[in-house]
Motif scaffolding. Structure first.
Motif, mmCIF file in Angstrom:
data_model
loop_
_atom_site.group_PDB
_atom_site.id
_atom_site.type_symbol
_atom_site.label_atom_id
_atom_site.label_comp_id
_atom_site.label_asym_id
_atom_site.label_seq_id
_atom_site.Cartn_x
_atom_site.Cartn_y
_atom_site.Cartn_z
ATOM 1 N N LEU A 263 0.866 -1.178 0.000
ATOM 2 C CA LEU A 263 0.000 0.000 0.000
ATOM 3 C C LEU A 263 0.900 1.224 0.000
ATOM 4 C CD1 LEU A 263 -2.816 1.280 0.280
ATOM 5 C CD2 LEU A 263 -2.693 0.835 2.736
ATOM 6 N N VAL A 264 0.978 1.896 -1.166
ATOM 7 C CA VAL A 264 1.946 2.974 -1.331
ATOM 8 C C VAL A 264 1.342 4.107 -2.160
ATOM 9 C CG1 VAL A 264 3.936 1.418 -1.185
ATOM 10 C CG2 VAL A 264 2.943 1.945 -3.414
ATOM 11 N N SER A 265 2.053 5.222 -2.222
ATOM 12 C CA SER A 265 1.633 6.373 -3.015
ATOM 13 C C SER A 265 1.702 6.072 -4.505
ATOM 14 C CB SER A 265 2.516 7.572 -2.693
ATOM 15 O OG SER A 265 3.875 7.285 -3.013
ATOM 16 N N ASP A 266 1.019 6.910 -5.292
ATOM 17 C CA ASP A 266 1.056 6.761 -6.746
ATOM 18 C C ASP A 266 2.489 6.774 -7.258
ATOM 19 O OD1 ASP A 266 -1.691 6.790 -6.745
ATOM 20 O OD2 ASP A 266 -1.884 8.852 -7.454
ATOM 21 N N GLU A 267 3.311 7.648 -6.676
ATOM 22 C CA GLU A 267 4.689 7.809 -7.161
ATOM 23 C C GLU A 267 5.503 6.530 -6.995
ATOM 24 O OE1 GLU A 267 3.244 11.927 -6.035
ATOM 25 O OE2 GLU A 267 2.951 9.870 -5.365
ATOM 26 N N TRP A 268 5.185 5.735 -5.965
ATOM 27 C CA TRP A 268 5.909 4.489 -5.726
ATOM 28 C C TRP A 268 5.273 3.291 -6.434
ATOM 29 C CZ3 TRP A 268 7.989 3.573 -0.095
ATOM 30 C CH2 TRP A 268 8.892 4.596 0.236
ATOM 31 N N PHE A 269 3.994 3.392 -6.724
ATOM 32 C CA PHE A 269 3.241 2.205 -7.131
ATOM 33 C C PHE A 269 3.838 1.545 -8.386
ATOM 34 C CE2 PHE A 269 -0.249 -0.108 -9.141
ATOM 35 C CZ PHE A 269 -0.712 -0.859 -8.071
ATOM 36 N N GLU A 270 4.041 2.333 -9.441
ATOM 37 C CA GLU A 270 4.554 1.760 -10.683
ATOM 38 C C GLU A 270 5.957 1.203 -10.502
ATOM 39 O OE1 GLU A 270 2.909 1.186 -13.425
ATOM 40 O OE2 GLU A 270 1.103 2.064 -12.534
ATOM 41 N N GLN A 271 6.734 1.829 -9.624
ATOM 42 C CA GLN A 271 8.116 1.395 -9.389
ATOM 43 C C GLN A 271 8.175 0.038 -8.684
ATOM 44 O OE1 GLN A 271 10.881 3.198 -10.279
ATOM 45 N NE2 GLN A 271 9.727 4.926 -11.101
ATOM 46 N N LEU A 272 7.151 -0.283 -7.929
ATOM 47 C CA LEU A 272 7.196 -1.480 -7.082
ATOM 48 C C LEU A 272 6.315 -2.625 -7.577
ATOM 49 C CD1 LEU A 272 7.024 0.345 -3.628
ATOM 50 C CD2 LEU A 272 9.057 -0.651 -4.697
ATOM 51 N N SER A 273 5.470 -2.356 -8.529
ATOM 52 C CA SER A 273 4.514 -3.377 -8.989
ATOM 53 C C SER A 273 5.200 -4.482 -9.787
ATOM 54 C CB SER A 273 3.436 -2.731 -9.862
ATOM 55 O OG SER A 273 2.665 -1.815 -9.135
ATOM 56 N N ASN A 274 4.753 -5.695 -9.572
ATOM 57 C CA ASN A 274 5.078 -6.812 -10.469
ATOM 58 C C ASN A 274 3.961 -7.835 -10.378
ATOM 59 O OD1 ASN A 274 5.548 -8.765 -8.402
ATOM 60 N ND2 ASN A 274 7.685 -8.129 -8.203
ATOM 61 N N LYS A 275 4.006 -8.847 -11.224
ATOM 62 C CA LYS A 275 2.896 -9.791 -11.334
ATOM 63 C C LYS A 275 2.691 -10.631 -10.079
ATOM 64 C CE LYS A 275 5.727 -13.387 -13.518
ATOM 65 N NZ LYS A 275 5.884 -14.258 -14.720
ATOM 66 N N ASN A 276 3.686 -10.675 -9.200
ATOM 67 C CA ASN A 276 3.584 -11.503 -8.002
ATOM 68 C C ASN A 276 3.044 -10.744 -6.790
ATOM 69 O OD1 ASN A 276 4.772 -13.803 -9.295
ATOM 70 N ND2 ASN A 276 6.777 -12.813 -9.064
ATOM 71 N N ARG A 277 2.912 -9.423 -6.916
ATOM 72 C CA ARG A 277 2.524 -8.598 -5.780
ATOM 73 C C ARG A 277 1.112 -8.051 -5.950
ATOM 74 N NH1 ARG A 277 8.164 -5.100 -5.924
ATOM 75 N NH2 ARG A 277 9.543 -6.819 -5.252
ATOM 76 N N LYS A 278 0.419 -7.901 -4.827
ATOM 77 C CA LYS A 278 -0.916 -7.292 -4.816
ATOM 78 C C LYS A 278 -0.793 -5.889 -4.238
ATOM 79 C CE LYS A 278 -2.934 -11.211 -6.035
ATOM 80 N NZ LYS A 278 -3.618 -11.395 -7.338
ATOM 81 N N GLY A 279 -1.124 -4.877 -5.042
ATOM 82 C CA GLY A 279 -0.912 -3.518 -4.583
ATOM 83 C C GLY A 279 -2.147 -2.641 -4.633
ATOM 84 N N HIS A 280 -2.178 -1.650 -3.745
ATOM 85 C CA HIS A 280 -3.197 -0.597 -3.750
ATOM 86 C C HIS A 280 -2.482 0.742 -3.585
ATOM 87 C CE1 HIS A 280 -7.061 -2.902 -3.256
ATOM 88 N NE2 HIS A 280 -6.172 -3.860 -3.008
#
Length: 339
Positions: A263-280
């Motif tokens: 659960l992170v800010s918009d600025e971090w979200f794209e940097q941390l996303s991958n197919k194995n992680r569930k993000g908001h």
């Protein structure tokens, strides 16, 4: 017991339930509240039973007009009048000396009472129609993230309460600020919330922060802060403030077999996303109001995902960020980098 869903056009039915000593969940601008007649001890006890809340944890009462306040507090100091003028209706609870026929369980044996006037049309109409103050903590199982939708309430309390009034998603997303005015010369924040210390100081001058907010060895005096709070079933860790360190932490955790929810800010979200992680996302980093509004609902959503650990980005303890971090630190079992 079958829990009934009501809409905002069915408040007369909700009022009937409240007057008969039943418990009804209703929306406010902060989170959903679990309401009962604050003058009826048996009704108030049902709140504690439904939530699984310790009996020594006092409740806040909700009113719809100043006349009600005068019935239940000994006097209203000038500092309280100033706060009410600027922040009522709104997410600010005042602690004052109590009087009148308030149920003993509401105050937990204290000689003070917490009172607020919610800034939500459904809540105000419900209280006004009922003609009674409503004792109302957050409408969740004790210790879980506070509910910001009627469906959150249903998940925790279905079959335990009489009814839920569905007023849509709440706005602020975190509970009210609790301001102790029992010493009018020393207004003290017991719980940070929807009204910030900076906003209060603009109209009051110096505002103090209660010692327990910075020293865990000091017991809290505020409703809703005495026991563990806001935690989903999955463990919550607070991430480092550095994106690079966070990336390293996530990589190491995945290598060790953790299934990550984040659960992170918009600025971090794209940097941390991958197919194995569930993000908001919490919204833009420069907009901590968005983060505050999304925190509880996002923790609940990630708790439903197939993850073993929920990682959350910290925000600066400035403005509403103070309340955001207060709730996050209560929910978390670890701050990454601190044993």
């Amino acid at each position: 017991m079958q829990t009934i869903f009501l809409n905002s056009a069915e408040l007369d039915q909700a009022v009937a339930y409240l007057k008969s000593g039943q418990v009804v969940a209703f929306p406010t601008e902060t989170v959903y509240g679990l309401g009962a007649d604050a003058t009826n001890e048996e009704a108030v006890k049902k709140i504690f039973e439904a939530k699984g809340r310790p009996n020594d944890n006092p409740l806040i009462i909700h009113i719809s007009n100043i006349d009600q306040l005068e019935r239940y507090v000994q006097y209203i100091p000038d500092v309280a009048k100033t706060v009410m003028e600027h922040f009522w209706p709104g997410p600010c609870t005042l602690i004052l000396k109590k009087k009148g026929p308030i149920a003993p369980s509401v105050t937990g044996g204290l000689d003070t009472i917490g009172v607020r006037m919610p800034d939500h049309p459904v809540a105000l109409e419900l209280i006004e129609k009922a003609g009674i103050p409503l004792a109302a903590p957050s409408a969740n199982s004790s210790g879980k993230p506070s509910p910001t939708t009627a469906l959150h309430v249903k998940k925790d309390l279905d079959g335990k309460i009489q009814a839920i009034v569905d007023g849509g998603a709440t706005g602020v997303g975190l509970e009210s600020t609790v301001l102790d005015l029992t010493d009018p010369e020393r207004p003290t924040i017991l719980r940070p919330g929807g009204v910030t210390s900076e906003e209060l100081e603009e109209v009051l001058g110096k505002v103090w922060m209660d010692a327990h907010l910075s020293d865990a060895s000091v017991g809290p005096k505020s409703p809703g802060m005495k026991y563990k709070h806001y935690s989903p079933e999955k463990p919550v860790w607070i991430l480092p403030a550095s994106l690079e360190q966070t990336r390293e932490v996530m990589d190491q955790l995945e290598k060790s077999g953790e299934k990550i929810g984040f659960l992170v800010s918009d600025e971090w979200f794209e940097q941390l996303s991958n197919k194995n992680r569930k993000g908001h996302t919490l919204g833009e980093k420069k907009n901590p109001q968005q983060a505050a509004a999304r925190l509880f609902s996002s923790l609940r959503a990630l708790d439903e995902e197939e993850v073993s650990l929920i990682l959350v980005e910290p925000y600066s303890k400035v403005g509403i960020g103070t309340a955001y971090m207060n709730r996050l630190e209560k929910a978390a079992s670890r701050i990454v980098g601190i044993s």
